[in-house]
Design a protein around this motif. Sequence first.
Motif, mmCIF file in Angstrom:
data_model
loop_
_atom_site.group_PDB
_atom_site.id
_atom_site.type_symbol
_atom_site.label_atom_id
_atom_site.label_comp_id
_atom_site.label_asym_id
_atom_site.label_seq_id
_atom_site.Cartn_x
_atom_site.Cartn_y
_atom_site.Cartn_z
ATOM 1 N N ALA A 15 0.835 -1.198 0.000
ATOM 2 C CA ALA A 15 0.000 0.000 0.000
ATOM 3 C C ALA A 15 0.870 1.248 0.000
ATOM 4 O O ALA A 15 1.970 1.265 0.574
ATOM 5 N N SER A 16 0.372 2.271 -0.652
ATOM 6 C CA SER A 16 1.000 3.591 -0.644
ATOM 7 C C SER A 16 -0.003 4.586 -0.092
ATOM 8 O O SER A 16 -1.184 4.552 -0.443
ATOM 9 N N ILE A 17 0.463 5.486 0.772
ATOM 10 C CA ILE A 17 -0.385 6.543 1.325
ATOM 11 C C ILE A 17 0.172 7.877 0.853
ATOM 12 O O ILE A 17 1.309 8.233 1.178
ATOM 13 N N VAL A 18 -0.614 8.596 0.078
ATOM 14 C CA VAL A 18 -0.191 9.875 -0.481
ATOM 15 C C VAL A 18 -0.667 10.996 0.444
ATOM 16 O O VAL A 18 -1.860 11.078 0.778
ATOM 17 N N VAL A 19 0.282 11.850 0.851
ATOM 18 C CA VAL A 19 -0.025 12.965 1.748
ATOM 19 C C VAL A 19 0.316 14.267 1.038
ATOM 20 O O VAL A 19 1.475 14.690 1.013
ATOM 21 N N ASN B 75 -14.873 12.657 1.577
ATOM 22 C CA ASN B 75 -13.736 13.580 1.578
ATOM 23 C C ASN B 75 -12.503 12.846 1.071
ATOM 24 O O ASN B 75 -12.480 11.615 0.981
ATOM 25 N N GLY B 76 -11.467 13.606 0.749
ATOM 26 C CA GLY B 76 -10.295 13.026 0.111
ATOM 27 C C GLY B 76 -9.420 12.188 1.005
ATOM 28 O O GLY B 76 -8.495 11.532 0.512
ATOM 29 N N SER B 77 -9.680 12.174 2.321
ATOM 30 C CA SER B 77 -8.888 11.354 3.231
ATOM 31 C C SER B 77 -9.593 10.050 3.591
ATOM 32 O O SER B 77 -9.075 9.283 4.406
ATOM 33 N N ALA B 78 -10.746 9.799 2.984
ATOM 34 C CA ALA B 78 -11.529 8.605 3.316
ATOM 35 C C ALA B 78 -11.197 7.381 2.468
ATOM 36 O O ALA B 78 -11.317 6.254 2.948
ATOM 37 N N PRO B 79 -10.797 7.511 1.177
ATOM 38 C CA PRO B 79 -10.681 6.319 0.343
ATOM 39 C C PRO B 79 -9.290 5.683 0.326
ATOM 40 O O PRO B 79 -8.271 6.354 0.500
ATOM 41 N N GLY C 271 -3.865 4.975 -0.864
ATOM 42 C CA GLY C 271 -4.732 5.770 0.001
ATOM 43 C C GLY C 271 -4.303 7.218 -0.009
ATOM 44 O O GLY C 271 -3.169 7.545 -0.374
ATOM 45 N N PHE C 272 -5.207 8.094 0.387
ATOM 46 C CA PHE C 272 -4.920 9.518 0.443
ATOM 47 C C PHE C 272 -5.271 10.026 1.837
ATOM 48 O O PHE C 272 -6.320 9.686 2.382
ATOM 49 N N CYS C 273 -4.382 10.830 2.391
ATOM 50 C CA CYS C 273 -4.684 11.480 3.665
ATOM 51 C C CYS C 273 -4.160 12.899 3.599
ATOM 52 O O CYS C 273 -2.943 13.114 3.517
ATOM 53 N N VAL D 92 -14.289 -4.309 -6.359
ATOM 54 C CA VAL D 92 -14.303 -2.984 -5.740
ATOM 55 C C VAL D 92 -13.031 -2.232 -6.110
ATOM 56 O O VAL D 92 -11.922 -2.728 -5.903
ATOM 57 N N GLY D 93 -13.198 -1.049 -6.662
ATOM 58 C CA GLY D 93 -12.057 -0.208 -7.006
ATOM 59 C C GLY D 93 -11.752 0.837 -5.964
ATOM 60 O O GLY D 93 -10.597 1.182 -5.732
ATOM 61 N N ILE D 94 -12.799 1.378 -5.316
ATOM 62 C CA ILE D 94 -12.633 2.386 -4.270
ATOM 63 C C ILE D 94 -13.278 1.869 -2.992
ATOM 64 O O ILE D 94 -14.484 1.606 -2.951
ATOM 65 N N SER D 95 -12.463 1.708 -1.960
ATOM 66 C CA SER D 95 -12.943 1.354 -0.627
ATOM 67 C C SER D 95 -12.848 2.614 0.232
ATOM 68 O O SER D 95 -11.828 3.291 0.244
#
Length: 340
Positions: free
Chosen positions: A17-21, A165-169, A98-100, A124-127
């Motif tokens: 997983a990658s989390i983009v901030v 919101n953009g930090s949810a998916p 993911g985005f936070c 499922v593409g977006i969780s």
Amino acid sequence: MTASQPTAPQASTAPQASIVVPAYNVAATLPATLEALLAQSFTDFEIIIVDDGSTDTTLQVARGYAADPRVRIVSQANRGLAGARNTGIHHARGAFVGFCDADDLWAPGKLAIHVVHLRTAPAVGISYSGSALIDEAGRPLGLAQAPRLRRVAARHVFKRNPVGNGSAPVIRRAALDAIAWRPAGETERDWWFDESFRQSEDIETWLRLALTTRWQLEGVPGALTRYRISGTGLSAGTERQFEAWERMVGKLTPLAPGFFDRHAPAARAYQLRYLARRAISSRDADRAAGLARASLRASLRPLVEEPAKTLTTCLAAGALAVLGPAAITRAEALLRRRPA
């Protein structure tokens, strides 16, 4: 959502997983965001901090976390939130992205739950999850976004944006790549989010995916994101936000003209109702009343489908105009103290 803890493979060199901030002038809130992400119970991830041309000490703060091998920093001239997310996606190595935003927080088990969800639901593409609202100081407001989780169609995305919101998916990389494109003049990387939007860029992306691919959107139970609400500029931004929303409609309408003919009036009414609530929060009585009236003129569908929320919005806008901001503040305080 009840699920076993996913296990990280030992042989892979790329994280799962990658989390983009995205980070622009967020030196004050970035540490709390990064500490929450680094505390995730699922550990096979990378964090990509995209310093989007900050002029404060955001970059120095980010560098303070670079000793952790899971943290990577990318700096660029300012391209806006969509541009920062696109740069993060470009550098992401994970199968799940993911985005936070750098003023929001994730609950410790959020990533684990989304990874299990995406692994076990291959369509499922977006969780996504619900979100608890916090104030500028990080204190709980006692309010939450509790979105629709199942059987989400494009019309639900258009009308109510369950992602929220953009930090949810957390999004499957394959789903993101299904909507990637490279506009004329772009030489560095693809776009996934439309960088010509400075507002409504989230829903434009989710709706474009829903209209043009077979990937599904599906939520998991729980308020797994802590979404920060700023008290500044709420009302001033409602006009610009509505203009961006209308531009999004105009952009996507050629993809599915019949869909927009059927659903645009109700979606517009929902959007105007949402903006009326924003104006109420900022205590702008004239703007709140005007938006509430415009919502009813656009369509009565929200009144039929969600009568309580629609009537509450109209009554609050009226009370703000007649009784003043203090009465609304007292009423909100009483609601927050009411037992669940």
